[in-house]
Design an enzyme around this catalytic site. Structure first.
Site, PDB file in Angstrom:
ATOM      1  CB  ALA A  12      49.339  41.831  29.237  1.00  5.65           C
ATOM      2  CB  THR A  13      44.553  39.125  28.994  1.00  9.12           C
ATOM      3  OG1 THR A  13      44.336  38.854  30.239  1.00  9.12           O
ATOM      4  CG2 THR A  13      45.623  38.308  28.203  1.00  9.12           C
ATOM      5  CB  SER A  14      41.670  42.131  31.256  1.00  9.81           C
ATOM      6  OG  SER A  14      42.040  41.669  32.254  1.00  9.81           O
ATOM      7  CB  ILE A  16      46.397  47.338  35.925  1.00 10.93           C
ATOM      8  CG1 ILE A  16      45.283  48.241  36.604  1.00 10.93           C
ATOM      9  CG2 ILE A  16      47.720  48.239  35.969  1.00 10.93           C
ATOM     10  CD1 ILE A  16      45.653  48.060  38.286  1.00 10.93           C
ATOM     11  CE1 TYR A 173      46.277  40.665  45.111  1.00 11.30           C
ATOM     12  CE2 TYR A 173      45.525  42.101  47.006  1.00 11.30           C
ATOM     13  CZ  TYR A 173      46.021  42.077  45.688  1.00 11.30           C
ATOM     14  OH  TYR A 173      46.225  42.967  44.854  1.00 11.30           O
TER      15      TYR A 173
END
Length: 300
Positions: A12-14, A16, A173
């Site tokens: 949540a730090t950048s 989306i 990924y």
């Protein structure tokens, strides 16, 4: 409808994740923002509260590549106000040969094992309360050709990853993103007799996610060339935030959405035997039994 609810958002730090947190805060929810860095968490909280004055935001510093950190996070969340919404958004692309201090390949740990362990750990504390779990995945169409190798989850053999070294981490990924869809289906089946719903969402190909920090070679060049044509984090946040809040998806579970529309995913992600094999192996890797530890689960 959403006033007073508590939502947990990882990564949540950048990008989306921050955009999702901002949207949920605007709905009147208490938002628990999860990230690895105190500095980045505090900066993200300042941006969210500037955009949503009066927003109630709590911070949880957690390295989601470490299962010990994920277990501790789940314990703290369960001991506090149990969340109504959990959105797994955090993702990374790491080198194939990289290993965490716990000996796990970081892409597998962060992208799949972390949401598997976190959500499983919160089921019993939530009990028979209604809750929504959302897993942010990737393009069902784009991932059709990268099925999970169930005998090589961490891609240790390099089998099937292609020849170009710079593409191998991205293929790995992609496999974890297929694991996300498989996890959604497997968990939803096991929660049939509860009020917890589980759904997946593809946010779109979005710039500003930070995933490009760990890619190189031709893939990095292609990423740089495509950036001017990509949508921003707010667009990517739309479907996950909608799944967390919309009354029209109340009770909907075990589905995957793109642009708020339910879409199919590849047959290799919906095959029940494959999903169960991934479930069981994931349980072994995180140190849980395959059966859910709750009195309220459906299929064990």
């Amino acid at each position: 409808m959403n006033q007073g609810k508590r939502a947990v958002v990882t990564g949540a730090t950048s990008g989306i994740g921050e955009a999702i947190a901002r949207r949920l805060a605007a709905e009147g929810m208490t938002v628990v923002m999860v990230g690895r860095s105190d500095e980045r968490l505090n900066a993200a909280r300042r941006r969210v509260t500037a955009a949503v004055p009066g927003a109630e935001v709590k911070l949880e510093r957690t390295d989601l590549s470490l299962l010990g950190d994920v277990r501790a996070l789940a314990e703290r969340l369960a001991a506090d106000v149990v969340p109504d919404i959990v959105i797994s958004n955090a993702a990374t692309i790491a080198g194939i040969r990289d290993r965490t201090p716990e000996g796990i390949q970081p892409t597998l740990a962060t992208n799949h094992l972390a949401p598997y362990l976190l959500m499983r750990s919160l089921i019993e504390p939530i009990g028979q309360r209604p809750a929504r779990f959302i897993v942010v995945g990737a393009s069902p169409t784009g991932l059709t050709r990268v099925p999970v190798d169930l005998t090589d989850l961490d891609c240790a053999t390099g089998r099937g990853l292609g020849i170009a070294p710079s593409f191998k981490p991205f293929v790995a990924y992609g496999r974890t993103k297929n694991m996300n869809a498989m996890f959604v289906y497997a968990l939803a089946r096991r929660l049939t007799n509860t009020r917890i719903t589980v759904n997946g969402a593809h946010p779109g190909i979005i710039k500003g996610t930070g995933l490009d920090q760990n890619i190189g070679g031709t893939l990095r060049l292609l990423n740089l060339l495509s950036k001017p044509f990509l949508s921003g984090p707010d667009t990517g946040a739309d479907t996950p935030a909608w799944l967390a809040t919309a009354p029209e998806v109340d009770g909907v579970t075990g589905k995957f959405f793109v642009r708020r529309k339910q879409v199919p995913t590849a047959p290799h992600t919906t095959d029940v035997a494959r999903c169960d094999q991934l479930w069981d192996e994931s349980a072994r890797l995180v140190g849980l039994t395959p059966a859910l530890s709750t009195r309220n689960s459906g299929r064990g």
